[in-house]
Write an enzyme that holds these catalytic residues in place. Structure first.
Site, PDB file in Angstrom:
ATOM      1  N   ASP A  53       0.817  -1.210   0.000  1.00  0.00           N
ATOM      2  CA  ASP A  53       0.000   0.000   0.000  1.00  0.00           C
ATOM      3  C   ASP A  53       0.854   1.264   0.000  1.00  0.00           C
ATOM      4  O   ASP A  53       2.016   1.245   0.426  1.00  0.00           O
ATOM      5  CB  ASP A  53      -0.920   0.008   1.226  1.00  0.00           C
ATOM      6  CG  ASP A  53      -1.860  -1.181   1.259  1.00  0.00           C
ATOM      7  OD1 ASP A  53      -2.257  -1.637   0.172  1.00  0.00           O
ATOM      8  OD2 ASP A  53      -2.185  -1.654   2.362  1.00  0.00           O
ATOM      9  N   LYS A  54       0.244   2.346  -0.418  1.00  0.00           N
ATOM     10  CA  LYS A  54       0.930   3.640  -0.506  1.00  0.00           C
ATOM     11  C   LYS A  54       1.661   3.992   0.794  1.00  0.00           C
ATOM     12  O   LYS A  54       2.829   4.372   0.766  1.00  0.00           O
ATOM     13  CB  LYS A  54      -0.086   4.744  -0.841  1.00  0.00           C
ATOM     14  CG  LYS A  54       0.482   6.151  -0.802  1.00  0.00           C
ATOM     15  CD  LYS A  54      -0.600   7.195  -1.025  1.00  0.00           C
ATOM     16  CE  LYS A  54      -0.028   8.606  -0.868  1.00  0.00           C
ATOM     17  NZ  LYS A  54      -1.073   9.642  -1.000  1.00  0.00           N
TER      18      LYS A  54
END
Length: 243
Positions: A53-54
């Site tokens: 994820d970011k």
């Protein structure tokens, strides 16, 4: 010639998507690798074998050739890769170790979230966890992925009552455990500022080299924001115990 291993910083999206057309890891890879990256010339995710994820930091393997991408993709599909994460979660995880099994899919009540669904829905997902350190109202755990579903660790840990610390999407940016004293609230808010993201790091990555057959294993130290966060909780606990 065949692959790259990247230590992705927090805040970087892996590949372009609506709302994130540039500044992604793929954009950086296209510039860095020039013509040597699998899938150049049509694929929207060249080189990408798996994602994090970011706001999760840590290790990713990138394929530089089509053969490498196929081989590495098969290793992830067959669950032979080794991936270990470090996470700080809310609450005292009572069992020293355990396994969470639960199908993961889109949350029908909130499309921005994933959730654990009945057995006839979603995708099969398995997360193993082990307690590394208990810090009062939070616990430092190691999570080992057997499968790799979207938001898997974040969803599974919340499912067993231990949302990741400062995970805004899943409610971990609220004070979920602890006292009602204003000093404690001030301390937790200071912790949120110290690590302004979900406290999750992809720490180790192991796989077999697609060309040589050599077993490869990489480790990335915890980033500064997470080490500072953990130190704050250690100091809080030690000072509390002295009172």
């Amino acid at each position: 010639a065949h692959l790259l291993v990247v230590n992705k910083p927090k805040g970087m999206v892996v590949h372009p998507a609506p709302g994130n057309p540039d500044g992604t890891l793929v954009n950086a890879l296209l510039w860095h690798c020039k013509g040597s990256l699998s899938g150049i010339g049509g694929e929207i995710r060249p080189g990408i074998v798996h994602r994090i994820d970011k706001d999760t930091s840590g290790l990713l393997v990138i394929a530089k050739t089509p053969d490498a991408k196929t081989n590495l993709g098969n290793q992830f599909f067959n669950k032979t890769t080794k991936r270990r994460y470090r996470a700080l979660v809310w609450g005292n995880v009572e069992q020293d170790e355990g396994t969470v099994v639960g199908n993961i899919g889109r949350n029908p009540r909130d499309r921005m979230q994933m959730t654990v669904l009945p057995d006839d829905q979603g995708k099969h997902a398995v997360t193993h966890y082990r307690v590394l350190e208990r810090l009062g109202y939070v616990t430092l755990v190691e999570c080992i992925l057997e499968t790799g579903r979207t938001h898997q660790i974040r969803v599974h840990m919340k499912h067993i009552g231990h949302t990741l610390f400062n995970d805004e999407r899943y409610g971990g940016n609220e004070i979920l455990k602890g006292t009602h004293f204003s000093k404690y609230k001030q301390f937790v808010n200071n912790c949120f500022e110290t690590c302004p993201r979900q406290a999750l790091h992809a720490m180790t990555l192991g796989f077999v080299h697609p060309r040589t057959g050599e077993e490869m294993f990489f480790t990335s130290p915890l980033p500064e924001d997470m080490t500072n966060l953990i130190d704050k909780w250690r100091n809080y606990i030690s000072n509390r115990e002295e009172l």
